[in-house]
Design an enzyme around this catalytic site. Structure first.
Site, PDB file in Angstrom:
ATOM      1  N   CYS A 128       0.848  -1.200   0.000  1.00 18.26           N
ATOM      2  CA  CYS A 128       0.000   0.000   0.000  1.00 18.26           C
ATOM      3  C   CYS A 128       0.884   1.251   0.000  1.00 18.26           C
ATOM      4  O   CYS A 128       0.667   2.180  -0.794  1.00 18.26           O
ATOM      5  CB  CYS A 128      -0.924  -0.038   1.217  1.00 18.26           C
ATOM      6  SG  CYS A 128      -2.154   1.268   1.224  1.00 18.26           S
ATOM      7  N   CYS A 212      -1.197   8.773   6.975  1.00 18.85           N
ATOM      8  CA  CYS A 212      -2.527   8.405   6.512  1.00 18.85           C
ATOM      9  C   CYS A 212      -3.435   8.193   7.720  1.00 18.85           C
ATOM     10  O   CYS A 212      -2.987   7.710   8.768  1.00 18.85           O
ATOM     11  CB  CYS A 212      -2.443   7.131   5.692  1.00 18.85           C
ATOM     12  SG  CYS A 212      -1.619   7.377   4.123  1.00 18.85           S
ATOM     13  N   CYS A 240       8.182   4.044   5.209  1.00 16.05           N
ATOM     14  CA  CYS A 240       7.332   3.735   4.055  1.00 16.05           C
ATOM     15  C   CYS A 240       8.133   3.431   2.815  1.00 16.05           C
ATOM     16  O   CYS A 240       7.562   3.140   1.776  1.00 16.05           O
ATOM     17  CB  CYS A 240       6.384   4.872   3.776  1.00 16.05           C
ATOM     18  SG  CYS A 240       7.248   6.371   3.400  1.00 16.05           S
TER      19      CYS A 240
END
Ligand code: SF4
Length: 252
Positions: A128, A212, A240
């Site tokens: 993701c 997020c 990330c």
């Protein structure tokens, strides 16, 4: 063998970057050097979810109002972050370059693994992050000569060795500038307060770092400032993939 294809060829620039000279300079001096040498091929990566990026945006805007800033809009950011992006556009009369993931990539991912796939496994979470952040960043950096980040060494073990200026081999050898690598969170907060820099309103609700919406939460006083990000994972994987190779953590 690291990809060096985009490494600067000017010996003067290379000498400055590799000599460690930047370590003795303050953020504004480093940014002045960077903007002078790379504008318009340099841009700030600002998440609008941490005061570091906003402090740097303010500094860069004071040095040159044409300085560039981009944000990775994953599609899962909290409303507070979108509100801040618009506030900054108005306050500084500045264009914010909003980068979106490829719709077809995200569609395929959520169809196969669900919309909240990130809680299921590290692999899902990394996928993701890769499709919503890492790949859009890569595509944007391909058009730049240098980028600026708000990394700080004391943010955690994955960031402890951050130099103030480096060649970014992860992204093909462009220059990466980390002007506040040696600042503490208190230094950053003192700057934003002194200059009345707008920051994310969720900080006041216990979020030291806002990413997020589904992957960020408030932390208790005294807890590590990045412990509210991907809290269900071990600290070593909580990146990330933007600032580390994807193989090291792909979890900003
Ligand atoms: Fe996906 Fe969470 Fe990474 Fe955002 S932080 S891109 S929602 S896994």
């Amino acid at each position: 063998m690291p990809d060096q294809s985009r490494k600067p060829t000017d010996p003067r620039l290379l000498r400055f970057i590799t000599s460690g000279e930047a370590e003795a300079l303050g953020p504004q001096e480093i940014l002045t050097w960077a903007i002078k040498n790379f504008h318009p091929g340099i841009a700030l990566s600002c998440s609008f979810g941490a005061p570091e990026g906003l402090a740097l945006l303010d500094m860069m805007h004071r040095i040159d109002p044409r300085s560039r800033v981009f944000v990775l809009d994953t599609g899962r950011l909290p409303q507070a972050t979108y509100d801040l992006i618009d506030r900054v556009r108005e306050r500084y009369d500045k264009e914010v370059e909003v980068l979106l993931p490829r719709a077809e990539d995200v569609q395929e991912m959520v169809r196969a693994r669900g919309v909240n796939l990130f809680y299921e496994s590290i692999e899902n979470r990394q996928l993701c992050c890769r499709l919503r952040k890492v790949e859009p960043l890569k595509r944007h950096l391909a058009g730049l000569d240098a980028w600026v980040s708000g990394l700080r060494r004391d943010q955690g073990i994955t960031r402890a060795d951050t130099p103030k200026v480096e060649i970014d081999y992860i992204h093909g050898g462009l220059v990466k500038v980390n002007p506040i690598a040696d600042w503490t969170r208190d230094d950053v907060l003192a700057y934003v307060q002194a200059h009345n820099v707008p920051i994310n309103r969720l900080h006041a609700e216990g979020y030291p770092s806002v990413g997020c919406e589904p992957c960020s939460r408030a932390v208790r006083p005294g807890e590590d400032e990045r412990s509210g990000r991907w809290w269900w994972e071990q600290p070593e994987t909580r990146e990330c993939g933007i600032h580390v190779g994807e193989e090291q953590g792909s979890g900003i």
